[in-house]
Design an enzyme around this catalytic site. Sequence first.
Site, PDB file in Angstrom:
ATOM      1  N   SER A  56       0.944  -1.239   0.009  1.00  0.00           N
ATOM      2  CA  SER A  56       0.004  -0.067  -0.182  1.00  0.00           C
ATOM      3  C   SER A  56       0.848   1.124  -0.038  1.00  0.00           C
ATOM      4  O   SER A  56       1.966   1.081   0.560  1.00  0.00           O
ATOM      5  CB  SER A  56      -1.023   0.010   1.339  1.00  0.00           C
ATOM      6  OG  SER A  56      -1.641   1.352   1.438  1.00  0.00           O
TER       7      SER A  56
ATOM      8  N   TYR B  28      -1.031  -0.614  10.167  1.00  0.00           N
ATOM      9  CA  TYR B  28      -1.211  -1.033   8.950  1.00  0.00           C
ATOM     10  C   TYR B  28       0.097  -0.754   8.002  1.00  0.00           C
ATOM     11  O   TYR B  28       0.418  -1.359   7.275  1.00  0.00           O
ATOM     12  CB  TYR B  28      -2.650  -0.470   8.465  1.00  0.00           C
ATOM     13  CG  TYR B  28      -2.916  -0.664   6.732  1.00  0.00           C
ATOM     14  CD1 TYR B  28      -3.503  -2.094   6.371  1.00  0.00           C
ATOM     15  CD2 TYR B  28      -2.952   0.340   5.859  1.00  0.00           C
ATOM     16  CE1 TYR B  28      -4.012  -2.168   5.122  1.00  0.00           C
ATOM     17  CE2 TYR B  28      -3.160  -0.082   4.560  1.00  0.00           C
ATOM     18  CZ  TYR B  28      -3.610  -1.026   4.262  1.00  0.00           C
ATOM     19  OH  TYR B  28      -4.165  -1.320   2.880  1.00  0.00           O
TER      20      TYR B  28
HETATM   21  P1  NAP Z   1     -11.468  -5.685   0.752  1.00  0.00           P
HETATM   22  O1  NAP Z   1     -12.670  -5.335   0.010  1.00  0.00           O
HETATM   23  O2  NAP Z   1     -11.828  -5.252   2.311  1.00  0.00           O
HETATM   24  O3  NAP Z   1     -11.026  -7.051   0.720  1.00  0.00           O
HETATM   25  C1  NAP Z   1     -10.214  -7.495   1.631  1.00  0.00           C
HETATM   26  C2  NAP Z   1      -9.906  -8.888   1.238  1.00  0.00           C
HETATM   27  O4  NAP Z   1      -9.059  -9.699   2.127  1.00  0.00           O
HETATM   28  C3  NAP Z   1     -11.215  -9.948   1.115  1.00  0.00           C
HETATM   29  O5  NAP Z   1     -10.951 -10.664   0.010  1.00  0.00           O
HETATM   30  C4  NAP Z   1     -11.020 -10.760   2.385  1.00  0.00           C
HETATM   31  O6  NAP Z   1     -11.622 -12.016   2.358  1.00  0.00           O
HETATM   32  C5  NAP Z   1      -9.585 -10.737   2.756  1.00  0.00           C
HETATM   33  N1  NAP Z   1      -9.040 -11.174   3.911  1.00  0.00           N
HETATM   34  C6  NAP Z   1      -9.229 -10.439   4.947  1.00  0.00           C
HETATM   35  N2  NAP Z   1      -8.845 -11.149   6.296  1.00  0.00           N
HETATM   36  C7  NAP Z   1      -8.520 -12.439   5.491  1.00  0.00           C
HETATM   37  C8  NAP Z   1      -7.688 -13.686   6.029  1.00  0.00           C
HETATM   38  N3  NAP Z   1      -7.593 -13.879   7.672  1.00  0.00           N
HETATM   39  N4  NAP Z   1      -7.625 -14.674   5.690  1.00  0.00           N
HETATM   40  C9  NAP Z   1      -7.939 -14.849   4.004  1.00  0.00           C
HETATM   41  N5  NAP Z   1      -8.409 -13.430   3.419  1.00  0.00           N
HETATM   42  C10 NAP Z   1      -8.724 -12.499   4.191  1.00  0.00           C
HETATM   43  O7  NAP Z   1     -10.326  -4.593   0.408  1.00  0.00           O
HETATM   44  P2  NAP Z   1      -9.403  -4.273  -0.945  1.00  0.00           P
HETATM   45  O8  NAP Z   1      -9.372  -3.058  -1.189  1.00  0.00           O
HETATM   46  O9  NAP Z   1      -9.907  -5.195  -1.917  1.00  0.00           O
HETATM   47  O10 NAP Z   1      -8.017  -4.916  -0.390  1.00  0.00           O
HETATM   48  C11 NAP Z   1      -7.408  -5.845  -1.075  1.00  0.00           C
HETATM   49  C12 NAP Z   1      -6.009  -5.558  -0.599  1.00  0.00           C
HETATM   50  O11 NAP Z   1      -5.424  -4.479  -1.022  1.00  0.00           O
HETATM   51  C13 NAP Z   1      -5.618  -5.435   0.938  1.00  0.00           C
HETATM   52  O12 NAP Z   1      -4.376  -6.207   1.137  1.00  0.00           O
HETATM   53  C14 NAP Z   1      -5.460  -3.882   1.126  1.00  0.00           C
HETATM   54  O13 NAP Z   1      -4.736  -3.721   2.410  1.00  0.00           O
HETATM   55  C15 NAP Z   1      -4.658  -3.598  -0.044  1.00  0.00           C
HETATM   56  N6  NAP Z   1      -5.015  -2.084  -0.286  1.00  0.00           N
HETATM   57  C16 NAP Z   1      -6.197  -1.869  -0.592  1.00  0.00           C
HETATM   58  C17 NAP Z   1      -6.368  -0.238  -1.076  1.00  0.00           C
HETATM   59  C18 NAP Z   1      -7.548   0.318  -1.054  1.00  0.00           C
HETATM   60  O14 NAP Z   1      -7.732   1.523  -1.263  1.00  0.00           O
HETATM   61  N7  NAP Z   1      -8.808  -0.367  -1.296  1.00  0.00           N
HETATM   62  C19 NAP Z   1      -5.350   0.419  -1.109  1.00  0.00           C
HETATM   63  C20 NAP Z   1      -4.105  -0.176  -0.773  1.00  0.00           C
HETATM   64  C21 NAP Z   1      -3.868  -1.506  -0.635  1.00  0.00           C
HETATM   65  P3  NAP Z   1     -13.031 -12.170   2.949  1.00  0.00           P
HETATM   66  O15 NAP Z   1     -13.891 -11.252   2.326  1.00  0.00           O
HETATM   67  O16 NAP Z   1     -13.462 -13.731   2.282  1.00  0.00           O
HETATM   68  O17 NAP Z   1     -13.015 -12.221   4.306  1.00  0.00           O
END
Ligand code: NAP
Length: 247
Positions: A143, A156
């Site tokens: 991130s 984080y």
């Molecule tokens: P999201 O929609 O909240 O998705 C989070 C994902 O992580 C879900 O698929 C969830 O699976 C999975 N997860 C959480 N805990 C888990 C566990 N213990 N074991 C296996 N899977 C788990 O958020 P997102 O934005 O798509 O985030 C995806 C990645 O991108 C994350 O690493 C986040 O930190 C990173 N990121 C996001 C942003 C942003 O702006 N959105 C920016 C920078 C980085 P379930 O739903 O099945 O629980």
Amino acid sequence: MTNLQGKVAIVTGGAVGIGAAITKELAQNGVKVVINYNSSSQAAESLVASIKENGGEALAVQADVSNSDQAAKLVSAAVDTYGQLDILVNNAGITRDRSFKKLSEEDWRKVIDVNLNSVYNTVSPALAHISQSDAGRIISISSIIGQAGGFGQTNYAAAKAGMIGFTKSLALELAKSSVTVNAICPGFIETSMVAEIPENVLEQIVAKIPQKRLGQAEEIAKGVLFLCKDGAYITGQQLNINGGLYM
Ligand code: NAP
């Protein structure tokens, strides 16, 4: 250019948000995808169904990747089903934002466990398999917060910065093999994670983004595809997909 047809990928947290976009992008390019989920079972099953309807191959596997035994079972499920493993995308992540004074030990540990320890938990059992690939790829979704810090995000930011350090070190260790190791650092992407940010705060964030908009999950997925297809000489890097917010 690497032909991805028939390659096998695991995408952790691959059923919703950025993970789902990555899953779809890889499947559209001929990759057999193992969609890991923790709680989103319906989303995972319907994604498997839609990939299969479009002629692709996919498997949904429930596992909490912060647990090393469950992560090992996830890797075994992929190899047992498809006989190989070429690509690992460490995408699972959570936030528990609190200013440091209010941050509990549980909030600290949980975020480190899910975002960072999960990378150790999946790479450990996966590496021997990925090393047999002629184009192995380990890609971790870090991130911008791991690069620039974030108010209320010591947990984080530490986890996401840890993923970058891990990536550089493992890339060095594997540089003589056919496995590349990279991190993608998204800025603010329109998913449920960003939906948790209060609207007025989000407006201020968007105002600071040079391109004046949030990113889309598909734009991160294109970065993953690029590293998988055209990234043979790219290793130990951070691919910043952030609308110019951090340069
Ligand atoms: P999201 O929609 O909240 O998705 C989070 C994902 O992580 C879900 O698929 C969830 O699976 C999975 N997860 C959480 N805990 C888990 C566990 N213990 N074991 C296996 N899977 C788990 O958020 P997102 O934005 O798509 O985030 C995806 C990645 O991108 C994350 O690493 C986040 O930190 C990173 N990121 C996001 C942003 C942003 O702006 N959105 C920016 C920078 C980085 P379930 O739903 O099945 O629980």
